[in-house]
Design a protein around this motif. Sequence first.
Motif, mmCIF file in Angstrom:
data_model
loop_
_atom_site.group_PDB
_atom_site.id
_atom_site.type_symbol
_atom_site.label_atom_id
_atom_site.label_comp_id
_atom_site.label_asym_id
_atom_site.label_seq_id
_atom_site.Cartn_x
_atom_site.Cartn_y
_atom_site.Cartn_z
ATOM 1 N N VAL A 74 0.931 -1.153 -0.055
ATOM 2 C CA VAL A 74 0.165 0.024 0.000
ATOM 3 C C VAL A 74 1.034 1.102 0.091
ATOM 4 O O VAL A 74 2.077 1.308 0.488
ATOM 5 N N ASN A 93 -3.257 1.960 -5.423
ATOM 6 C CA ASN A 93 -2.858 1.352 -4.235
ATOM 7 C C ASN A 93 -2.755 2.403 -3.084
ATOM 8 O O ASN A 93 -2.128 2.058 -2.135
ATOM 9 N N GLY A 118 -5.795 0.653 4.022
ATOM 10 C CA GLY A 118 -5.569 0.449 2.611
ATOM 11 C C GLY A 118 -6.712 0.657 1.821
ATOM 12 O O GLY A 118 -7.980 1.075 2.215
ATOM 13 N N PRO A 119 -6.636 0.647 0.559
ATOM 14 C CA PRO A 119 -7.624 1.001 -0.672
ATOM 15 C C PRO A 119 -8.908 0.087 -0.476
ATOM 16 O O PRO A 119 -10.135 0.320 -0.886
ATOM 17 N N ASP A 120 -8.619 -1.205 0.043
ATOM 18 C CA ASP A 120 -9.778 -2.228 0.344
ATOM 19 C C ASP A 120 -10.597 -1.804 1.619
ATOM 20 O O ASP A 120 -11.312 -2.547 1.949
ATOM 21 N N GLY A 121 -10.235 -0.833 2.528
ATOM 22 C CA GLY A 121 -10.665 -0.681 3.708
ATOM 23 C C GLY A 121 -10.354 -1.216 4.847
ATOM 24 O O GLY A 121 -10.464 -0.928 6.099
ATOM 25 N N ALA A 122 -9.341 -2.131 4.621
ATOM 26 C CA ALA A 122 -8.569 -2.989 5.847
ATOM 27 C C ALA A 122 -7.508 -2.063 6.344
ATOM 28 O O ALA A 122 -6.887 -1.390 5.841
#
Length: 295
Positions: A74, A93, A118-122
Amino acid sequence: MDEQVTFVQTHPLSLGGATVAEYVWHPHLPSLLSPRPYLHPVRTLSGTEVTEAMPVDHLHHLGASVAVPDVGGVNFWGGRTYVRGKGSVPLPNHGVQRHHRWEARTDAVIAHELRWVGPDGATVLRERRRIAARPLDDRAWALDFRYALHSAAAGPLEFSSPGAKGRDGAGYGGFFWRARRGLRSVRILGPGAEGAARLHGSRGRWVALSASAPDPWTLVFVDVAAQGDPWFVRGDDYVGVGASLAWAEAFSVAPGEGPRRRIITVVADGALGPREAEELAASVSAAPVEPGHGS
């Protein structure tokens, strides 16, 4: 919750009734800049601004902040991502650093918890950060910046940089200060050395930027905890200094672990020479150690 607020929120740091820095703890920025809290403007006691944010040459340079180009894949630095064998390429990313909870919030001290997402919300990292302003003398004050990163991953988490991926001299990532040069010429000073060519990648206890008139200023960056991180130094295309976490090699941390760092920056009026800069570095290094932060 603070994360739901979309407008910019700041907190001033003041000494003697004068605002010496603005901490943008809730920015509103495009994702390509890897949004994060940052200090800007930072000022000398006479009011001269010594930071720059979103300059046209590097829009992702945000005053003084903590930024890392690669944490588990990331991008928390902003801009393009360096890929070995391909160079700098645009990737989707980019992460964001979000304020989570205040621990202290006074005229001269800020302490809070953050989440690096991160871009996935994690959540990738949890952070505790403490920033304090303290007076030194009638020409200078000190910005004490501490941060502690803790991995939120289930397994090993890698910290990397373009330098660790083969780009020579590009080991940036960590505490980074983009300075405002304007029309000034800037000397880069260090223990027994001068100039970016000699100090870029060095591991001395301090490095300084000394800017001539108009409105001269000096910044002395001090590794008070003797962490020995290489200094990332720029003085040609732009002026900036950082303490690099992954200069030439990536490293991994276990769940719950991560780097802890402390940098004190002396902000002074006037274009100081090597001896004066070294004296200021010594004075803040010799100051009594305050209670720790970042456990």
